[in-house]
Write a protein that holds these residues in place. Structure first.
Motif, PDB file in Angstrom:
ATOM      1  N   PHE A  57      76.682  11.804 -46.571  1.00  0.00           N
ATOM      2  CA  PHE A  57      77.469  12.452 -45.520  1.00  0.00           C
ATOM      3  C   PHE A  57      76.740  13.657 -44.931  1.00  0.00           C
ATOM      4  O   PHE A  57      76.765  13.878 -43.723  1.00  0.00           O
ATOM      5  CB  PHE A  57      78.854  12.837 -46.017  1.00  0.00           C
ATOM      6  N   LYS A  58      76.078  14.450 -45.776  1.00  0.00           N
ATOM      7  CA  LYS A  58      75.322  15.596 -45.264  1.00  0.00           C
ATOM      8  C   LYS A  58      74.148  15.131 -44.402  1.00  0.00           C
ATOM      9  O   LYS A  58      73.830  15.765 -43.398  1.00  0.00           O
ATOM     10  CB  LYS A  58      74.820  16.462 -46.409  1.00  0.00           C
ATOM     11  N   THR A  59      73.513  14.028 -44.781  1.00  0.00           N
ATOM     12  CA  THR A  59      72.413  13.482 -43.987  1.00  0.00           C
ATOM     13  C   THR A  59      72.921  13.017 -42.629  1.00  0.00           C
ATOM     14  O   THR A  59      72.305  13.311 -41.598  1.00  0.00           O
ATOM     15  CB  THR A  59      71.741  12.305 -44.727  1.00  0.00           C
ATOM     16  N   MET A  60      74.047  12.317 -42.625  1.00  0.00           N
ATOM     17  CA  MET A  60      74.620  11.854 -41.363  1.00  0.00           C
ATOM     18  C   MET A  60      74.975  13.042 -40.470  1.00  0.00           C
ATOM     19  O   MET A  60      74.740  13.010 -39.264  1.00  0.00           O
ATOM     20  CB  MET A  60      75.849  10.982 -41.635  1.00  0.00           C
TER      21      MET A  60
ATOM     22  N   LEU B 114      73.447  13.519 -36.781  1.00  0.00           N
ATOM     23  CA  LEU B 114      74.352  13.413 -35.643  1.00  0.00           C
ATOM     24  C   LEU B 114      74.692  14.755 -34.985  1.00  0.00           C
ATOM     25  O   LEU B 114      74.992  14.803 -33.793  1.00  0.00           O
ATOM     26  CB  LEU B 114      75.645  12.710 -36.062  1.00  0.00           C
ATOM     27  N   LEU B 115      74.670  15.833 -35.762  1.00  0.00           N
ATOM     28  CA  LEU B 115      75.021  17.153 -35.249  1.00  0.00           C
ATOM     29  C   LEU B 115      73.910  18.149 -35.571  1.00  0.00           C
ATOM     30  O   LEU B 115      74.097  19.096 -36.352  1.00  0.00           O
ATOM     31  CB  LEU B 115      76.334  17.635 -35.867  1.00  0.00           C
ATOM     32  N   PRO B 116      72.729  17.981 -34.978  1.00  0.00           N
ATOM     33  CA  PRO B 116      71.630  18.904 -35.295  1.00  0.00           C
ATOM     34  C   PRO B 116      71.919  20.324 -34.830  1.00  0.00           C
ATOM     35  O   PRO B 116      72.608  20.520 -33.821  1.00  0.00           O
ATOM     36  CB  PRO B 116      70.438  18.311 -34.549  1.00  0.00           C
ATOM     37  N   LYS B 117      71.435  21.290 -35.566  1.00  0.00           N
ATOM     38  CA  LYS B 117      71.605  22.703 -35.198  1.00  0.00           C
ATOM     39  C   LYS B 117      70.697  23.011 -34.020  1.00  0.00           C
ATOM     40  O   LYS B 117      69.587  22.511 -33.921  1.00  0.00           O
ATOM     41  CB  LYS B 117      71.224  23.602 -36.364  1.00  0.00           C
TER      42      LYS B 117
END
Length: 64
Positions: free
Chosen positions: A52-55, A59-62
């Protein structure tokens, strides 16, 4: 590092989702600590958290 090599590498890992950039020797030491934590606490739940953290990272890069 011997302990780190006892497990097959994957696409992502506990160190990568918690400490994404390794820029120095100290950073490498910290990621080794995360890898050792993963080896000592290996479970399907920890793998799900990593997934989940990888996804989330993909999907939501900083914004840099």
């Amino acid at each position: 590092y011997e302990l780190r090599y006892k497990i097959r590498p994957g696409i992502s890992g506990w160190a990568q989702v918690n400490y994404p950039q390794v820029l120095s020797i100290k950073d490498a030491e910290n990621t080794l600590g995360y890898d050792i934590y993963y080896l000592r606490n290996f479970s399907i739940w920890l793998d799900l958290i990593i997934t989940f953290k990888t996804m989330k990272m993909v999907l939501l890069p900083k914004n840099n």
